[in-house]
Structures are given as structure tokens and as C-alpha cells.
Scaffold this active site. Sequence first.
Site, PDB file in Angstrom:
ATOM      1  N   GLN A   1       8.035   3.026  -4.637  1.00 24.30           N
ATOM      2  CA  GLN A   1       8.442   3.385  -5.858  1.00 24.30           C
ATOM      3  C   GLN A   1       8.809   5.622  -6.499  1.00 24.30           C
ATOM      4  O   GLN A   1       9.632   5.412  -6.580  1.00 24.30           O
ATOM      5  CB  GLN A   1       7.904   3.107  -6.895  1.00 24.30           C
ATOM      6  CG  GLN A   1       7.738   1.374  -6.829  1.00 24.30           C
ATOM      7  CD  GLN A   1       9.207   0.793  -7.503  1.00 24.30           C
ATOM      8  OE1 GLN A   1      10.400   1.285  -8.003  1.00 24.30           O
ATOM      9  NE2 GLN A   1       8.540  -0.481  -7.011  1.00 24.30           N
TER      10      GLN A   1
ATOM     11  N   CYS B   1       4.139  -8.731  -9.906  1.00 21.12           N
ATOM     12  CA  CYS B   1       3.007  -8.635  -8.632  1.00 21.12           C
ATOM     13  C   CYS B   1       1.638  -7.512  -9.133  1.00 21.12           C
ATOM     14  O   CYS B   1       1.782  -6.039  -8.401  1.00 21.12           O
ATOM     15  CB  CYS B   1       3.320  -7.283  -7.332  1.00 21.12           C
ATOM     16  SG  CYS B   1       4.623  -8.633  -5.891  1.00 21.12           S
TER      17      CYS B   1
ATOM     18  N   ASP C   1       0.520   4.845  -1.169  1.00 21.00           N
ATOM     19  CA  ASP C   1       2.188   3.761  -1.704  1.00 21.00           C
ATOM     20  C   ASP C   1       3.416   5.403  -2.255  1.00 21.00           C
ATOM     21  O   ASP C   1       3.155   4.584  -3.523  1.00 21.00           O
ATOM     22  CB  ASP C   1       1.640   2.490  -2.341  1.00 21.00           C
ATOM     23  CG  ASP C   1       2.064   1.413  -2.793  1.00 21.00           C
ATOM     24  OD1 ASP C   1       3.502   1.585  -2.672  1.00 21.00           O
ATOM     25  OD2 ASP C   1       2.270   0.305  -3.339  1.00 21.00           O
TER      26      ASP C   1
ATOM     27  N   HIS D   1       0.172  -2.081  -6.974  1.00 19.50           N
ATOM     28  CA  HIS D   1       1.352  -3.317  -6.223  1.00 19.50           C
ATOM     29  C   HIS D   1      -0.057  -4.178  -5.776  1.00 19.50           C
ATOM     30  O   HIS D   1      -0.967  -3.605  -4.952  1.00 19.50           O
ATOM     31  CB  HIS D   1       2.314  -2.982  -5.524  1.00 19.50           C
ATOM     32  CG  HIS D   1       3.180  -3.693  -5.850  1.00 19.50           C
ATOM     33  ND1 HIS D   1       2.747  -4.957  -4.682  1.00 19.50           N
ATOM     34  CD2 HIS D   1       4.018  -4.509  -6.495  1.00 19.50           C
ATOM     35  CE1 HIS D   1       3.534  -5.522  -4.282  1.00 19.50           C
ATOM     36  NE2 HIS D   1       4.724  -5.360  -5.011  1.00 19.50           N
TER      37      HIS D   1
ATOM     38  N   LYS E   1      14.165  -0.627  -1.065  1.00 21.14           N
ATOM     39  CA  LYS E   1      14.659   0.058  -2.651  1.00 21.14           C
ATOM     40  C   LYS E   1      15.277   0.822  -2.254  1.00 21.14           C
ATOM     41  O   LYS E   1      15.237   2.069  -3.365  1.00 21.14           O
ATOM     42  CB  LYS E   1      12.986   0.020  -2.732  1.00 21.14           C
ATOM     43  CG  LYS E   1      11.940  -1.295  -3.251  1.00 21.14           C
ATOM     44  CD  LYS E   1      10.547  -0.662  -3.575  1.00 21.14           C
ATOM     45  CE  LYS E   1       9.894  -2.410  -3.434  1.00 21.14           C
ATOM     46  NZ  LYS E   1      10.051  -3.487  -4.608  1.00 21.14           N
TER      47      LYS E   1
HETATM   48  N1  C6P Z   1       7.663  -3.962  -5.915  1.00 23.50           N
HETATM   49  C1  C6P Z   1       9.062  -5.068  -7.478  1.00 23.50           C
HETATM   50  O1  C6P Z   1       9.627  -5.097  -8.267  1.00 23.50           O
HETATM   51  P1  C6P Z   1       7.640  -4.602  -0.382  1.00 23.50           P
HETATM   52  O2  C6P Z   1       7.582  -6.183  -1.048  1.00 23.50           O
HETATM   53  O3  C6P Z   1       7.021  -4.463   1.062  1.00 23.50           O
HETATM   54  O4  C6P Z   1       8.882  -4.102  -0.310  1.00 23.50           O
HETATM   55  O5  C6P Z   1       7.233  -3.830  -1.476  1.00 23.50           O
HETATM   56  C2  C6P Z   1       5.883  -4.096  -2.117  1.00 23.50           C
HETATM   57  C3  C6P Z   1       5.554  -2.939  -2.803  1.00 23.50           C
HETATM   58  C4  C6P Z   1       4.464  -2.170  -2.888  1.00 23.50           C
HETATM   59  N2  C6P Z   1       4.259  -0.730  -3.962  1.00 23.50           N
HETATM   60  C5  C6P Z   1       4.817  -0.943  -4.884  1.00 23.50           C
HETATM   61  C6  C6P Z   1       4.408  -0.109  -6.276  1.00 23.50           C
HETATM   62  C7  C6P Z   1       6.009  -2.131  -5.359  1.00 23.50           C
HETATM   63  O6  C6P Z   1       6.487  -1.621  -6.231  1.00 23.50           O
HETATM   64  C8  C6P Z   1       6.685  -2.767  -4.348  1.00 23.50           C
HETATM   65  C9  C6P Z   1       7.499  -3.667  -4.540  1.00 23.50           C
HETATM   66  C10 C6P Z   1       8.797  -4.998  -6.181  1.00 23.50           C
HETATM   67  O7  C6P Z   1       8.144  -4.193  -8.095  1.00 23.50           O
HETATM   68  C11 C6P Z   1       8.828  -6.048  -5.365  1.00 23.50           C
HETATM   69  S1  C6P Z   1       7.127  -7.183  -6.416  1.00 23.50           S
END
Ligand code: C6P
Length: 415
Positions: free
Chosen positions: A209, A372, A206, A129, A232
Amino acid sequence: MTETPGPLDVQAIRADFPILHQEVRPGVPLVYLDNAATSQKPLAVIEAMDTYYRRYNANVHRGIHKLSEEATEAYEGARRRITKFINAASYREVIYTRNATESINLVAQTWGRANLRPGDVVLCTEMEHHANIVPWQLITAQTGAEMRYARLNDGGELDLESYYSQLDERVKLVALSHKSNVLATVQPVAEMARAAHAVGAVVVVDGAQSIPHLRVDVQALGADFFAFSSHKMLGPTGMGVLYGKRALLEAMPPFMGGGDMIRRVELSGSQWNDLPWKFEAGTPSIAEAIGLGAAVDYLERVGLEAIHAHELALTAYALERLAEVPGVNVLGPSDPARRVGLAAFTLEGVHPHDIAEICNHYGVAIRAGHHCAMPLHQRYNIPASARASFYLYNTFDEIDILVSALYRVKETFSV
Ligand code: C6P
């Protein structure tokens, strides 16, 4: 397909989520399949935050009065439960942030700034991401270090050969996702971390997910840092966590300066507070931390193992049904056992935004775009994909509704 008995009482779970019981238009019920973007929130989370504002709203760590003591206890109590949830060795290793993105930026701008030099390498992967690419691009540009990327293979998985072959003693930090938000694959983090540690690199995982869906044990994973977002995993937005090994956190400079992160301030200089508060400047997201604590309690009550089993079954069914639709191509491995909780796909002759638009007409909320993860889409020569992502409250019937909507998409575009 009508519901089959599974590891979860999905109807009882659905009763806990008020938002799910609505129609997007008269007669068209909501089918929420955008959980990888953000999950819905159970009543337990909504009520925990509501109670804080109604009964004991006060700042934390500051007031010597009843409300502040109660707020501090709830705020720090949530941290203790999160510590246990991820099996961190101590609450001092659990830092509250705004989201996974901020957690990763914190490591880049503190550990990275203090430790990276020209000639050093940050090893990342092509599947990340943007939140786990751009902070490293920024800090390598600022320090003169370089980026390397482990490649993806044609089967839609990380090419481990590419990872291991680029891992040498110049690599000071490895940044990898536990689970891909597009391919749905789970990386063998423990193995990859062992190899990274053997060359002296620190490992940033990270977990945005993975943690909503899988039991995470940061110590077993061998993660030096593990970043995730509350929203999430049934919790509120504006709240995230950075887990870090205590020795590393102790040695790092603070991220932001201000109230709460100091022990003593003089005009000539300041001393930092103990962990974890050294990294928590200013009034924090108090209701949100309490909400995340309630989300963790909810996930523990239902059981991560049962949630994972339910999602494996849903994903297997989704892959089977999507394969029936001519022109649909699912990204990532075709073996459902190698994926968790989502399916990103393309439909020949139709832009993913049009797919999502028509699905919306039938009440089905999916995401379309690059999610993203632009380098990942570039690797597979596609500008974008549509993505259905599942969670504990989704049903097999909802997958049938998605597939029916996809047939309507095909009719509309005559493909
Ligand atoms: N992915 C998706 O629809 P934030 O925005 O900080 O809560 O999470 C960022 C992020 C980091 N790593 C991974 C693997 C992610 O999937 C995400 C967020 C969302 O896939 C929003 S773009």
C-alpha cells in the site's frame, strides 16, 4: 467543491485512463474510489503490453532469435528501472513474483524454513493484511517458532511501545506493513528496522500500500525484504516484486524448482542459477513485467512527490467532508497529515455492504468488508468497514459525490 489548482494536472492525467470515462448506468458517471484494492491502468501500460503481444511475443532467456532477444531486453529492462525506482543496490536484489502475497510467502518458505527454530519468534503487528500474517503463522507452525503481535492503540495507530517491548533477542524476524490498507497510517519503518537489527532480527516490509503513493527507498528504510504488487501501482495483475538484500538472498534456498532457476541439472542433483533468477522458476509473466516497467515510467514522469501531495490534499478534504455526515466514524488517526490516500469508515446503523451497494447505485465504487485485515477489525470491535481509497486521478468533486451518496444511504435506512 470545484477543482482547485494543485500539484497535479488531474484532468490531463485522467485523459490517460480510458476506463475512467464511462457511465455505470445512463447518466451516472463512474467514480472509482477502490484504488487500494487495485488501481486503474494508463494507456502507456496497456499499450506496452499490447505491443509486446503484437510485435515481439517470445519466451525470455531461452531463444537465440530476434523476438526472444527483444522480449528478454524489455523484461530485464523493466527490472533495471524497478531497481532504480526503489533504490535497490543491484538488479540482482529484485525478484519477480506474482504479487506481494507471493513475495512474502517466498521469504517465509525459504528464509523462514532455513532459519527458524523452536523458541524463535516472528514479531508481526495487529494491523497487518492477512498476506503478512498467515505466511508467518504457517511457517512458525511448521518450524516450532512462535508469533507475537505488536498492538494497535485506541487512536488507530500502531502502539510503538508494544512493538519495542516485545522486541528481544528471541525475535528472529519482524514483519510489518509500511502503510496500513485500513488505517492509512505509515509506520516509522526505518526506526523500527534499526531496533529490529539491534536484536539481530531480519525485517520484512509489506509495501503493497505504500509504493503506489510514496517514494520508497529500500536502503533508507533499512528493509531486508520489501514486498509489493504491480496492480496497485498502475501496473497489471499477476505481477509482483520481492526486494531482498543480496547476502540474504544468496544464502536462501530456492522457492520453487523448474526451468530458469538452475545453472545445471544432473540426475544426482542440481545447481542454482545466479540471482535474481534463482527465485524465478518457469516461464515468467513477461507482458506483466513489461507492463510494470511502463507503470514505473509513468509514476516517475508524474512524480511520486506530486502524487503524494495531491493525495494528502484529497484525504484532508475527504476527512473534512466525512466528518459532516452524522453517524460516520472514520478509522485511523483524525490528523490527515498522519495518513495517506484512504479513509475506511463505518456508518451507524448501516452494514458496510449496504453502504457500498447504495454508493454503487450512484456510480461510486468503494470497498466494504474486512479488507483482509480481520484482526485489525476485531481490535476495534467492528465486523467490517467501508473504504474509499484515492489515487492520482481522483478529484475533489468525486469526494463530494461520495458524500452525497452517503446521505442517500442515510435516507434509505432512515438513520
Ligand atoms: N490489499 C485491499 O483491498 P496482493 O493481493 O498480493 O496483490 O496484495 C496483498 C496485500 C498485502 N498487503 C497489504 C497491506 C494489502 O493491502 C494487500 C492487498 C487489497 O486492501 C486486497 S485484499
